[in-house]
Design a protein around this motif. Structure first.
Motif, PDB file in Angstrom:
ATOM      1  N   UNK A   1       0.499   6.314  -7.063  1.00 57.02           N
ATOM      2  CA  UNK A   1       1.778   6.279  -6.339  1.00 57.02           C
ATOM      3  C   UNK A   1       1.901   5.006  -5.514  1.00 57.02           C
ATOM      4  N   UNK A   2       0.850   4.634  -4.807  1.00 58.40           N
ATOM      5  CA  UNK A   2       0.892   3.436  -3.978  1.00 58.40           C
ATOM      6  C   UNK A   2       1.112   2.186  -4.829  1.00 58.40           C
ATOM      7  N   UNK A   3       0.429   2.123  -5.963  1.00 61.97           N
ATOM      8  CA  UNK A   3       0.584   0.983  -6.864  1.00 61.97           C
ATOM      9  C   UNK A   3       2.019   0.909  -7.389  1.00 61.97           C
ATOM     10  N   UNK A   4       2.570   2.049  -7.772  1.00 59.73           N
ATOM     11  CA  UNK A   4       3.939   2.084  -8.282  1.00 59.73           C
ATOM     12  C   UNK A   4       4.940   1.683  -7.192  1.00 59.73           C
ATOM     13  N   UNK A   5       4.735   2.163  -5.981  1.00 62.69           N
ATOM     14  CA  UNK A   5       5.632   1.841  -4.878  1.00 62.69           C
ATOM     15  C   UNK A   5       5.574   0.347  -4.555  1.00 62.69           C
TER      16      UNK A   5
ATOM     17  N   UNK B   1       4.849  -2.076  -6.650  1.00 61.15           N
ATOM     18  CA  UNK B   1       5.560  -2.777  -7.728  1.00 61.15           C
ATOM     19  C   UNK B   1       7.071  -2.659  -7.561  1.00 61.15           C
ATOM     20  N   UNK B   2       7.521  -1.484  -7.162  1.00 61.29           N
ATOM     21  CA  UNK B   2       8.950  -1.275  -6.944  1.00 61.29           C
ATOM     22  C   UNK B   2       9.451  -2.158  -5.810  1.00 61.29           C
ATOM     23  N   UNK B   3       8.731  -2.206  -4.715  1.00 59.64           N
ATOM     24  CA  UNK B   3       9.139  -3.020  -3.563  1.00 59.64           C
ATOM     25  C   UNK B   3       9.075  -4.515  -3.895  1.00 59.64           C
ATOM     26  N   UNK B   4       8.071  -4.938  -4.671  1.00 58.74           N
ATOM     27  CA  UNK B   4       7.993  -6.343  -5.084  1.00 58.74           C
ATOM     28  C   UNK B   4       9.178  -6.714  -5.978  1.00 58.74           C
TER      29      UNK B   4
END
Length: 101
Positions: free
Chosen positions: A85-89, A91-94
């Motif tokens: 989840x943290x990795x996905x979040x 990537x989304x924010x980047x």
């Protein structure tokens, strides 16, 4: 290299059984969200396309993330899914923070 070995390497897990448990968590989450989404959409009487999009983005997407963590905890893989989840979040924010040229 088998598909389980490839997933072990990609996800950074040590055992083949963990891959199967992770796949089970994704399957249970998808089924739960699909079933609940239908019920919630009928209850809220969502009929238009824009309302469906807003419902999916604002309600279903966060709901999916919570259910994913819940099933991850139930099946003993919370740490994997928390990191996922943290990795996905990130990537989304980047993706949102990049300037368009």
């Amino acid at each position: 290299m088998t598909w389980i070995e490839k997933l072990k390497s990609r996800w950074g897990v040590s055992a083949g059984w963990q891959v199967l448990v992770i796949l089970l968590v994704f399957a249970c989450t998808g089924f739960t969200v699909m079933y609940t989404k239908r019920w919630m959409a009928q209850w809220l009487t969502i009929e238009s396309t824009w309302a469906t999009w807003m419902f999916n983005i604002l309600i279903i997407l966060p709901f999916y993330q919570v259910i994913l963590l819940m099933y991850g905890w139930i099946f003993g893989q919370f740490k994997f899914f928390w990191n996922f989840e943290q990795k996905m979040f990130r990537r989304l924010m980047n993706g949102f923070s990049r300037k368009k040229s």
